[in-house]
Enzyme design. Sequence first.
Site, PDB file in Angstrom:
ATOM      1  N   ALA A   1      17.043  45.429  87.854  1.00 20.22           N
ATOM      2  CA  ALA A   1      16.411  44.122  88.151  1.00 20.22           C
ATOM      3  C   ALA A   1      16.589  42.984  87.145  1.00 20.22           C
ATOM      4  O   ALA A   1      16.753  41.770  87.177  1.00 20.22           O
ATOM      5  CB  ALA A   1      15.290  44.261  88.662  1.00 20.22           C
ATOM      6  N   SER A   2      16.095  43.694  85.781  1.00 20.64           N
ATOM      7  CA  SER A   2      15.975  42.565  84.717  1.00 20.64           C
ATOM      8  C   SER A   2      17.413  42.127  84.289  1.00 20.64           C
ATOM      9  O   SER A   2      17.454  40.988  84.057  1.00 20.64           O
ATOM     10  CB  SER A   2      15.447  43.555  83.455  1.00 20.64           C
ATOM     11  OG  SER A   2      16.378  44.282  82.891  1.00 20.64           O
ATOM     12  N   LYS A   3      18.575  42.896  84.582  1.00 20.21           N
ATOM     13  CA  LYS A   3      19.714  42.196  84.102  1.00 20.21           C
ATOM     14  C   LYS A   3      20.518  41.483  85.127  1.00 20.21           C
ATOM     15  O   LYS A   3      21.138  40.628  84.636  1.00 20.21           O
ATOM     16  CB  LYS A   3      20.871  43.441  83.577  1.00 20.21           C
ATOM     17  CG  LYS A   3      20.209  44.161  82.501  1.00 20.21           C
ATOM     18  CD  LYS A   3      20.189  43.318  81.033  1.00 20.21           C
ATOM     19  CE  LYS A   3      20.031  43.997  79.867  1.00 20.21           C
ATOM     20  NZ  LYS A   3      20.171  43.347  78.568  1.00 20.21           N
TER      21      LYS A   3
ATOM     22  N   TYR B   1      15.558  48.108  84.738  1.00 19.61           N
ATOM     23  CA  TYR B   1      16.777  47.574  84.112  1.00 19.61           C
ATOM     24  C   TYR B   1      17.479  46.927  85.087  1.00 19.61           C
ATOM     25  O   TYR B   1      18.062  45.649  84.547  1.00 19.61           O
ATOM     26  CB  TYR B   1      17.667  48.865  83.410  1.00 19.61           C
ATOM     27  CG  TYR B   1      18.447  48.405  82.460  1.00 19.61           C
ATOM     28  CD1 TYR B   1      17.926  47.952  81.177  1.00 19.61           C
ATOM     29  CD2 TYR B   1      19.784  48.648  82.718  1.00 19.61           C
ATOM     30  CE1 TYR B   1      19.134  47.711  80.210  1.00 19.61           C
ATOM     31  CE2 TYR B   1      20.858  48.266  81.609  1.00 19.61           C
ATOM     32  CZ  TYR B   1      20.437  47.894  80.487  1.00 19.61           C
ATOM     33  OH  TYR B   1      21.479  47.417  79.390  1.00 19.61           O
TER      34      TYR B   1
ATOM     35  N   ASN C   1      19.691  39.423  72.599  1.00 19.85           N
ATOM     36  CA  ASN C   1      20.187  40.766  72.682  1.00 19.85           C
ATOM     37  C   ASN C   1      19.237  41.878  72.875  1.00 19.85           C
ATOM     38  O   ASN C   1      19.361  42.857  73.426  1.00 19.85           O
ATOM     39  CB  ASN C   1      21.250  40.804  71.507  1.00 19.85           C
ATOM     40  CG  ASN C   1      21.541  42.375  71.103  1.00 19.85           C
ATOM     41  OD1 ASN C   1      22.347  42.895  71.826  1.00 19.85           O
ATOM     42  ND2 ASN C   1      20.557  42.944  70.276  1.00 19.85           N
TER      43      ASN C   1
ATOM     44  N   SER D   1      24.795  43.493  81.725  1.00 18.20           N
ATOM     45  CA  SER D   1      24.977  45.093  81.895  1.00 18.20           C
ATOM     46  C   SER D   1      25.721  45.434  82.930  1.00 18.20           C
ATOM     47  O   SER D   1      25.932  44.427  84.053  1.00 18.20           O
ATOM     48  CB  SER D   1      23.722  45.872  82.004  1.00 18.20           C
ATOM     49  OG  SER D   1      23.786  46.953  82.321  1.00 18.20           O
TER      50      SER D   1
ATOM     51  N   ILE E   1      29.023  51.188  76.030  1.00 20.15           N
ATOM     52  CA  ILE E   1      29.364  50.983  74.363  1.00 20.15           C
ATOM     53  C   ILE E   1      28.540  51.859  73.607  1.00 20.15           C
ATOM     54  O   ILE E   1      27.444  52.318  73.725  1.00 20.15           O
ATOM     55  CB  ILE E   1      28.892  49.462  73.993  1.00 20.15           C
ATOM     56  CG1 ILE E   1      29.548  48.747  75.023  1.00 20.15           C
ATOM     57  CG2 ILE E   1      29.395  49.329  72.566  1.00 20.15           C
ATOM     58  CD1 ILE E   1      30.641  48.344  75.042  1.00 20.15           C
TER      59      ILE E   1
HETATM   60  P1  NAD Z   1      19.859  49.300  70.788  1.00 16.70           P
HETATM   61  O1  NAD Z   1      18.296  50.161  71.305  1.00 16.70           O
HETATM   62  O2  NAD Z   1      20.201  49.744  69.661  1.00 16.70           O
HETATM   63  O3  NAD Z   1      19.077  47.945  70.497  1.00 16.70           O
HETATM   64  C1  NAD Z   1      17.877  47.169  71.058  1.00 16.70           C
HETATM   65  C2  NAD Z   1      17.448  46.189  70.140  1.00 16.70           C
HETATM   66  O4  NAD Z   1      16.390  45.515  70.743  1.00 16.70           O
HETATM   67  C3  NAD Z   1      16.788  47.135  68.935  1.00 16.70           C
HETATM   68  O5  NAD Z   1      16.918  46.261  67.738  1.00 16.70           O
HETATM   69  C4  NAD Z   1      15.416  46.848  69.448  1.00 16.70           C
HETATM   70  O6  NAD Z   1      14.246  47.011  68.213  1.00 16.70           O
HETATM   71  C5  NAD Z   1      15.226  45.596  70.153  1.00 16.70           C
HETATM   72  N1  NAD Z   1      14.212  45.546  71.007  1.00 16.70           N
HETATM   73  C6  NAD Z   1      13.813  46.409  72.108  1.00 16.70           C
HETATM   74  N2  NAD Z   1      12.521  45.948  72.306  1.00 16.70           N
HETATM   75  C7  NAD Z   1      12.007  44.815  71.520  1.00 16.70           C
HETATM   76  C8  NAD Z   1      10.752  44.220  71.886  1.00 16.70           C
HETATM   77  N3  NAD Z   1       9.757  44.515  72.310  1.00 16.70           N
HETATM   78  N4  NAD Z   1      10.699  43.172  70.872  1.00 16.70           N
HETATM   79  C9  NAD Z   1      11.772  42.940  69.938  1.00 16.70           C
HETATM   80  N5  NAD Z   1      12.943  43.697  69.863  1.00 16.70           N
HETATM   81  C10 NAD Z   1      13.138  44.563  70.679  1.00 16.70           C
HETATM   82  O7  NAD Z   1      20.401  49.087  72.284  1.00 16.70           O
HETATM   83  P2  NAD Z   1      21.807  48.387  72.341  1.00 16.70           P
HETATM   84  O8  NAD Z   1      22.781  49.078  73.375  1.00 16.70           O
HETATM   85  O9  NAD Z   1      22.379  47.844  71.125  1.00 16.70           O
HETATM   86  O10 NAD Z   1      21.171  47.096  73.344  1.00 16.70           O
HETATM   87  C11 NAD Z   1      21.450  45.807  73.006  1.00 16.70           C
HETATM   88  C12 NAD Z   1      21.631  44.941  74.072  1.00 16.70           C
HETATM   89  O11 NAD Z   1      22.747  45.210  74.891  1.00 16.70           O
HETATM   90  C13 NAD Z   1      20.144  45.291  75.202  1.00 16.70           C
HETATM   91  O12 NAD Z   1      20.058  44.102  75.893  1.00 16.70           O
HETATM   92  C14 NAD Z   1      21.028  46.303  76.339  1.00 16.70           C
HETATM   93  O13 NAD Z   1      20.470  46.144  77.602  1.00 16.70           O
HETATM   94  C15 NAD Z   1      22.411  45.747  76.373  1.00 16.70           C
HETATM   95  N6  NAD Z   1      23.445  46.585  76.823  1.00 16.70           N
HETATM   96  C16 NAD Z   1      23.778  47.715  76.092  1.00 16.70           C
HETATM   97  C17 NAD Z   1      24.829  48.522  76.496  1.00 16.70           C
HETATM   98  C18 NAD Z   1      25.446  49.723  75.697  1.00 16.70           C
HETATM   99  O14 NAD Z   1      26.258  50.486  76.261  1.00 16.70           O
HETATM  100  N7  NAD Z   1      24.939  49.915  74.673  1.00 16.70           N
HETATM  101  C19 NAD Z   1      25.364  48.287  77.708  1.00 16.70           C
HETATM  102  C20 NAD Z   1      24.989  47.365  78.487  1.00 16.70           C
HETATM  103  C21 NAD Z   1      24.202  46.239  77.966  1.00 16.70           C
END
Ligand code: NAD
Length: 246
Positions: free
Chosen positions: A151-153, A149, A83, A136, A182
């Site tokens: 490219a990564s996803k 982002y 995640n 994503s 979200i």
């Molecule tokens: P968030 O920023 O609340 O959580 C991201 C988490 O990743 C945090 O706990 C952070 O500490 C951890 N993290 C970041 N870099 C890190 C590293 N180098 N080492 C260890 N941990 C690390 O964001 P979120 O919205 O909860 O995102 C969670 C996942 O869901 C991500 O992969 C994000 O791309 C994906 N995502 C989120 C959404 C959204 O709408 N929120 C949409 C699509 C995808």
Amino acid sequence: MNKVIIITGGSSGLGLATAQLLHRQGNKVIITGRDFEKLQQAASLIGEGCAYFALDMVNETEIAPFVAGIIQKYGQIDALVNNAGINSKKPFLDVTNEDFENIMKVNTTSVFTLTREVVRYMENQESRGTVVNISSMAAQYGIPYVIAYTASKTAIEGMTRALAVELGPKGIRVNAVAPGFIKTPMSAKALDSDPDRKNKVLSRTPMGILGEPIDIANAISFLISDAAKFINGVILKVDGGNSIGF
Ligand code: NAD
């Protein structure tokens, strides 16, 4: 479910909601993140028995010892939820190689490394195991200003399919959840500063609302559970219809 589950980035947002749900469902939950204090706070919110480890995903040499330590303590790993992730919104021409590589390292390379180290053990376990990656909307259609982002996803979705076919014969399922928009700190940063973008998101989401972290947590929990035992290689969109919205 009584499974041993690792959730990276489990101290906030979607990872925290997922850890809370999986803990309530009776699993042994292990969360990782960068900030020890934040992890401690999250673990106390999640509940008794939640383990936490400070592991910065960019420190790739720390990944294998982390996994070995989990195996030593718990004997097995039943599920891995990849995640942890970061985003950065910048016009294409302003994105440096360092920006690009940093995002790829956290969102993609570390997922590859951690999954490899976990699967080394999973393939020898009687109960095998399962992996859930997080994609994503950026991998479903084009979104401007998020080149790295995206490219990564998109790579995450490709890796999910490649691993599903390679590991399926070993009894290990690999799937992904593609969250729509979200409400989390990450999305607030991207949307609250840009009302036009937020309106666009809402107007192309047939349900007309942002999702909640629990919506993603429920999907991850389902994919991990035995109820999904014949589901392998899917990218499950949890997006209120955003990805097919007009
Ligand atoms: P968030 O920023 O609340 O959580 C991201 C988490 O990743 C945090 O706990 C952070 O500490 C951890 N993290 C970041 N870099 C890190 C590293 N180098 N080492 C260890 N941990 C690390 O964001 P979120 O919205 O909860 O995102 C969670 C996942 O869901 C991500 O992969 C994000 O791309 C994906 N995502 C989120 C959404 C959204 O709408 N929120 C949409 C699509 C995808």
